[in-house]
Design an enzyme around this catalytic site. Structure first.
Site, mmCIF file in Angstrom:
data_model
loop_
_atom_site.group_PDB
_atom_site.id
_atom_site.type_symbol
_atom_site.label_atom_id
_atom_site.label_comp_id
_atom_site.label_asym_id
_atom_site.label_seq_id
_atom_site.Cartn_x
_atom_site.Cartn_y
_atom_site.Cartn_z
ATOM 1 C CD GLU A 58 -13.728 2.547 3.835
ATOM 2 O OE1 GLU A 58 -14.489 1.885 4.592
ATOM 3 O OE2 GLU A 58 -12.640 3.007 4.193
ATOM 4 C CB CYS B 95 -13.668 0.193 7.740
ATOM 5 S SG CYS B 95 -14.027 1.856 8.317
#
Length: 478
Positions: free
Chosen positions: A250, A284
């Site tokens: 990720e 993110c």
């Protein structure tokens, strides 16, 4: 005696865990710029030895029942809630997270634990397959020790997001956390120890990032999960690929939100400001690019600048604070460089954009407009409270701009036409997640992850817990 010492990781910080080590991990309070506590790290030899112990713990842990695992993971949830104030303060001290956000993060970790305690057995139940003759089914067996390489920005959530399903699936876990949050890393190990996890089922090691590849090479590690930068993801993928080990990555994101011509501008600006300011913009999945169709661009950017300007910086220990410091002065200076370079290349500053004259890693909410290719605000991930407004000719142009990125983590559509917004979100946006009229966020019940340079694989939900299991076909001729 501090509460830290009562729970064991104060002493470990001083003694270095498993033997003395020359490596020191020094923390710094980003709100003040003053040094925090210093921790003795592990040598590579010590880290490899701990990995061996995590491997040794695996056979017994994999044979436990879901009920037995659930007692440990469920007790961890209770401990998190009991110690939430302590952990929120720890995050504030090490990486600057406002305590209100820290308390919410700890509760989310506890909810995640509860969710997988309740659902793991169903997610991993044998699945029958109809074949001619005999019985056939698919079973889901744990892979083995999981190396979790985790970042500083959500120092508890990122770990528990990976660890709770991994442990419930029967894997053991070795945590290599970011070097600026060693107290958080040790605290998490302590939570599982206090929750009754058998020895070495969950361990923390304090090592430099450069030593991670050697751990991945170790036969004691079965798989790797990483949340971090693209560069870190490539390095981990390369090391894991050499060893043919499963990975979930990720990575970064430059989430785009489309603001269509029929959007409720005030609501769109509220959602955009909330999306951009997640964790002080250090996320993110924080909204970073706001792609606005031309007829409403001026109205939207004015509303967004007003809402961003109203967010005040403050002491992260003050419950009223909405924006604390960035994680470090170095990170703050990089954000400022991206802003100045974008302005030099044609962007226009609507608010913020100035480094405050005070100690610590402070940066104000900032909005840039006239953002175009060739500017860092368009081309790069800006990991701080900086919103980029990009004009699009029409909806098709907005979709093109949103997808014109190396990243593909989250995305959003802001519109009054729910059917059209849903169609764009579900079909057109190149991202692992797409939300309509709200900001992107993770949830234990929904798969979380991205495409392109935002990584691969999924966390959370049924898809997440099945990432680190052996999906085995079984056929029995009777």
């Amino acid at each position: 005696m501090t509460h830290h010492a009562e729970h064991g990781y104060e002493a470990k910080a001083a003694q270095g865990g498993e033997g003395a080590s020359a490596q020191k991990l020094k923390t710094e309070n980003p709100a003040t710029g003053k040094p925090g506590r210093t921790y003795d790290g592990h040598t590579r030899e010590q880290a490899l030895a701990i990995a061996g112990k995590v491997r040794e713990a695996f056979p017994d842990w994999r044979r436990t029942s879901f009920t037995e695992r659930g007692i440990v993971v469920g007790t961890a949830a209770r401990i998190l809630r009991e110690r939430k104030d302590e952990f929120a303060r720890l995050m504030a001290d090490e990486m600057g997270k406002p305590v209100t956000e820290g308390l919410a993060e700890i509760e989310k970790c506890a909810v995640n634990c509860d969710y997988f305690v309740e659902n793991a057995e169903g997610f991993l139940a044998n699945e029958p397959v109809q074949l001619d003759g005999g019985r056939a089914y698919v079973t889901f067996n744990p892979l083995g020790p999981l190396l979790a390489v985790m970042p500083w920005n959500f120092p508890f959530w990122q770990v528990f997001r990976a660890a709770a399903p991994a442990l419930m699936a029967g894997n053991t876990v070795l945590l290599k956390h970011a070097s600026n949050v060693p107290g958080c890393a040790l605290a998490i190990e302590d939570v599982f120890r206090e929750a009754g996890a058998p020895d070495n089922v969950f361990r923390t090691i304090l090592i430099a990032g450069r030593d991670t590849a050697e751990l991945i090479d170790s036969p004691d590690i079965a798989a790797v999960t990483l949340t971090g930068s693209v560069a870190a993801g490539k390095a981990v993928a390369e090391a894991a690929g050499r060893n043919l080990k499963k990975t979930v990555l990720e990575l970064g994101g430059s989430d785009a939100y489309l603001v269509l011509e029929d959007a409720d501008i005030d609501h769109a600006a509220t959602v955009a400001a909330m999306a951009r300011m997640v964790n002080g913009g250090q996320s993110c999945i924080a909204g970073k690019r706001f792609v606005v169709v031309a007829p409403v661009r001026e109205a939207f950017e004015t509303a967004l600048a007003a809402k961003m300007s109203a967010i005040r910086m403050g002491d992260p220990l003050d419950p009223a604070t909405k924006l604390g410091p960035m994680v470090s002065v170095k990170a703050r200076d990089e954000i400022h460089r991206q802003v100045r370079k974008s302005i030099e290349n044609g962007a226009r500053l609507l608010c913020g954009g100035e480094v405050p004259d005070r100690p610590g890693a402070w940066y104000p909410p900032t909005v840039l407009t006239d953002v175009k290719p060739g500017q860092p605000a368009y081309d790069e991930e800006v990991f701080g409270p900086v919103a980029a407004v990009i004009e699009a000719r029409d909806v098709e142009d907005a979709i093109r701009i949103a997808n014109d990125s190396e990243f593909g983590l989250g995305s959003g559509v802001l519109t009054r036409d729910i059917r059209r917004g849903e169609e764009i979100a579900a079909r057109d946006l190149e991202a692992g997640m797409a939300f309509v009229n709200e900001n992107v966020r993770s949830d234990p019940r929904m798969p979380f992850g991205g495409v392109k340079h935002s990584g691969y694989g999924r966390e959370c939900g049924m898809f997440g817990i099945r990432e680190f299991v052996n999906i085995k076909s079984v056929h029995v001729r009777e």
